[in-house]
Enzyme design. Sequence first.
Site, mmCIF file in Angstrom:
data_model
loop_
_atom_site.group_PDB
_atom_site.id
_atom_site.type_symbol
_atom_site.label_atom_id
_atom_site.label_comp_id
_atom_site.label_asym_id
_atom_site.label_seq_id
_atom_site.Cartn_x
_atom_site.Cartn_y
_atom_site.Cartn_z
ATOM 1 N N ASP A 88 0.860 -1.170 0.000
ATOM 2 C CA ASP A 88 0.000 0.000 0.000
ATOM 3 C C ASP A 88 0.903 1.228 0.000
ATOM 4 O O ASP A 88 2.042 1.182 0.443
ATOM 5 C CB ASP A 88 -0.915 -0.031 1.233
ATOM 6 C CG ASP A 88 -2.070 0.950 1.080
ATOM 7 O OD1 ASP A 88 -2.180 1.584 0.001
ATOM 8 O OD2 ASP A 88 -2.856 1.100 2.031
ATOM 9 N N ASP A 142 -2.648 8.099 -2.785
ATOM 10 C CA ASP A 142 -4.030 8.556 -2.941
ATOM 11 C C ASP A 142 -4.420 9.397 -1.737
ATOM 12 O O ASP A 142 -3.647 9.540 -0.790
ATOM 13 C CB ASP A 142 -4.997 7.374 -3.114
ATOM 14 C CG ASP A 142 -5.047 6.499 -1.868
ATOM 15 O OD1 ASP A 142 -4.032 6.457 -1.138
ATOM 16 O OD2 ASP A 142 -6.078 5.847 -1.621
ATOM 17 N N GLN A 185 -11.529 6.542 -5.446
ATOM 18 C CA GLN A 185 -12.006 7.276 -4.277
ATOM 19 C C GLN A 185 -13.380 7.864 -4.605
ATOM 20 O O GLN A 185 -14.019 7.446 -5.556
ATOM 21 C CB GLN A 185 -10.997 8.364 -3.874
ATOM 22 C CG GLN A 185 -9.672 7.805 -3.346
ATOM 23 C CD GLN A 185 -9.829 7.124 -1.986
ATOM 24 O OE1 GLN A 185 -10.878 7.230 -1.337
ATOM 25 N NE2 GLN A 185 -8.795 6.388 -1.569
ATOM 26 N N GLY A 212 -10.813 4.187 0.374
ATOM 27 C CA GLY A 212 -11.657 5.137 1.100
ATOM 28 C C GLY A 212 -12.799 4.501 1.858
ATOM 29 O O GLY A 212 -13.749 5.179 2.238
ATOM 30 N N ASP A 262 -7.595 -7.075 1.990
ATOM 31 C CA ASP A 262 -6.647 -7.067 3.104
ATOM 32 C C ASP A 262 -7.381 -6.463 4.284
ATOM 33 O O ASP A 262 -8.305 -5.657 4.105
ATOM 34 C CB ASP A 262 -5.421 -6.209 2.809
ATOM 35 C CG ASP A 262 -5.704 -4.730 2.999
ATOM 36 O OD1 ASP A 262 -6.353 -4.124 2.117
ATOM 37 O OD2 ASP A 262 -5.329 -4.183 4.049
ATOM 38 N N CYS A 300 -12.135 -26.283 13.847
ATOM 39 C CA CYS A 300 -10.915 -25.782 13.217
ATOM 40 C C CYS A 300 -9.768 -26.745 13.491
ATOM 41 O O CYS A 300 -9.661 -27.310 14.578
ATOM 42 C CB CYS A 300 -10.591 -24.403 13.768
ATOM 43 S SG CYS A 300 -9.050 -23.717 13.124
ATOM 44 N N CYS A 302 -6.460 -25.862 13.016
ATOM 45 C CA CYS A 302 -5.202 -25.109 13.033
ATOM 46 C C CYS A 302 -4.372 -25.500 14.247
ATOM 47 O O CYS A 302 -4.841 -26.155 15.175
ATOM 48 C CB CYS A 302 -5.456 -23.604 13.004
ATOM 49 S SG CYS A 302 -5.827 -22.874 14.618
ATOM 50 N N CYS A 305 -5.974 -24.615 17.602
ATOM 51 C CA CYS A 305 -7.137 -25.409 18.009
ATOM 52 C C CYS A 305 -6.781 -26.880 18.226
ATOM 53 O O CYS A 305 -7.427 -27.559 19.008
ATOM 54 C CB CYS A 305 -8.253 -25.255 16.973
ATOM 55 S SG CYS A 305 -8.899 -23.562 16.939
ATOM 56 N N HIS A 331 -4.785 -18.621 14.720
ATOM 57 C CA HIS A 331 -6.128 -19.148 14.470
ATOM 58 C C HIS A 331 -6.926 -18.220 13.547
ATOM 59 O O HIS A 331 -7.565 -18.675 12.594
ATOM 60 C CB HIS A 331 -6.899 -19.356 15.768
ATOM 61 C CG HIS A 331 -8.359 -19.564 15.498
ATOM 62 N ND1 HIS A 331 -8.858 -20.766 15.050
ATOM 63 C CD2 HIS A 331 -9.409 -18.698 15.503
ATOM 64 C CE1 HIS A 331 -10.145 -20.635 14.813
ATOM 65 N NE2 HIS A 331 -10.506 -19.403 15.081
#
Lengths: 362, 362
Positions: A88, A142, A185, A212, A262, A300, A302, A305, A331
């Site tokens: 970014d 931006d 934007q 934005g 993201d 889960c 993972c 867990c 997790h």
Amino acid sequence: MFEIVKRDGRARLGRLRTPHGDVETPCFMPVGTKASVKTVLPEELKAMGYRMILCNAYHLRVRPGDETVRRLGGLHRFMGWDGAILTDSGGYQIFSLLKTRTIKPEGVEFLSHVDGRPLFFTPEDVVDIQARLGSDLIMPLDYPVELPAAPAQTRAALDITLDWLGRSVRKWRQAPAGALFAIIQGGLSKELRKESVERSLVHDLPGAAVGGLSLGESKAELLEVLDYTSAMLPEAKPRYAMGIGTPSDLARAVAMGVDLFDCILPTRYGRTGWAFTSEGVVKIRNRRFAEDGGPLDPRCACRCCRGFSRAYLRHCFNVREILGPALLTHHNLSHYAGVMRRAREAIAAGRLAALVGGADAL
Amino acid sequence: MFEIVKRDGRARLGRLRTPHGDVETPCFMPVGTKASVKTVLPEELKAMGYRMILCNAYHLRVRPGDETVRRLGGLHRFMGWDGAILTDSGGYQIFSLLKTRTIKPEGVEFLSHVDGRPLFFTPEDVVDIQARLGSDLIMPLDYPVELPAAPAQTRAALDITLDWLGRSVRKWRQAPAGALFAIIQGGLSKELRKESVERSLVHDLPGAAVGGLSLGESKAELLEVLDYTSAMLPEAKPRYAMGIGTPSDLARAVAMGVDLFDCILPTRYGRTGWAFTSEGVVKIRNRRFAEDGGPLDPRCACRCCRGFSRAYLRHCFNVREILGPALLTHHNLSHYAGVMRRAREAIAAGRLAALVGGADAL
């Protein structure tokens, strides 16, 4: 660079080719602002299924410096991540997080959030910084505005964003390092969003981001803006919704044809003791988990867990042991990876509507 | 319970049998005071070669509570560690770290370091707490004194330690859960150390620990006390030097016939940016590492040294990313595991003297 493999309504199953491997879309990118996804090793991200992460050009310019990163072989090598990286630009940090900055014809002047030293960024600088970092996907400087914003302010910020985009594109065309995206934007104004899309598309860039958002608007407003904005973006190119969202937001945005995401939520919530689970949000510090020997999320698989109980995780938060935040972050990122995997599988099977119908339970 | 496989001078290569697996000695135990070796997962400890760790009965009594741990299936299950666990009693914390405590005929009264609530520990309580935790090796409540100490104070503390040991043994014999060790006190006085050994040995316990070190004495004093104290301990049983030390201390103590060690150095130093390497201590925050693309320790194959540069590690410390402390801790513990492995190999080959001769470079 971007290939659509399958469609389901407006949603798309895609493949994004980058110099650091292919990325299946829809895809969520864990946030590694300062060249580290907090508490998580690159090999763990890979094991969870992640192939692309996000870093921040502004933060890396300040520390350790983009020239330093370049001399050390680029950002991928620096942080030990051989998958793709989107950076970014720092527009969000400069305009939304810093209290004072001055916009000049050339660029934006502001004070470092670290030591208060004056910094000056031009759109060209920001392209250069990301080229030095070696990012696969590049975002232009931006000007996002906090919402709600006065129409004149949104208008002015959009004009600046569009002017800077033109300058970013010219700079980038001289030596196109990564894939430059436009950032749309226009605040909550449909008209300005439309204008932003139209005036950005003339550059025919590899992709477009909806910026934005998550800046003070309601959830309904966010989804509405994302909906009509993404509908205006070109079909054949990847669409990126910046800074979004909860698992249910992701599913809904996927149905609108958004490909990239993201968000700091899984990592930040993880560090503060909030877990996204198949049974809803679990606030692990709650006293009722003090002797709960069950896993954080029974559905889960993972590392967190599989290996630890809610009681243990709560204990770690209670006594400030880093394993607590680290395991919850692990997790949450696993959960997000799972949501995106399910979304891709649903598109492939033509059943995304069912997933979105139950999005609140994701 | 303890078998000596090979000798080299006074040093021994041994095998300690515990309910949670065999442990090769000499052995260093990573410190997991509050049921977590800071920043490191149990599976990582195992991959480094560790088979036994140390936790603290006092800390776990305070949070989450030994009854809670028992109800959750014991400490091993609670923290996800299936290797052996030695718990320290908390004598060190109560007498060396807390400013106020009152010794009564029954036990010791003090204020919780967490919330100031009054606590009262008897030697019997402390055996019970460790039985509830399910520890493999149990330490009795003892009274270490800060050094230098007046002879009368050392004498008085030793008498209390011996009285408490007798009570601990009686309590423990009723239901011997883990293996109870004696703790030898006596400050820097050879005479008192001798008396402590003699009056402790009458109990014929499974092992003995040399306590009261690393409490303000010089390095020479520490090694001298350890040397003559360990020489008085029974040949056939494991000897444990509490709270020691640097890699070179470990090698020297191994040569004195010490079998077990614990120390906060690798974890605490790791968190503050100090790394033990084959080239000496590296203070990773140093500016000269800012663009150093080499590994922390070129002769180390740990996850940290394989995957990350000194420049990246320094950056993580600079921007307060947890991966920095986590990776340095990982490296330091790998380094300690390597030193102990080399010590065991050296004993097996009858070449420990050479390792100890070069101990300063460990």
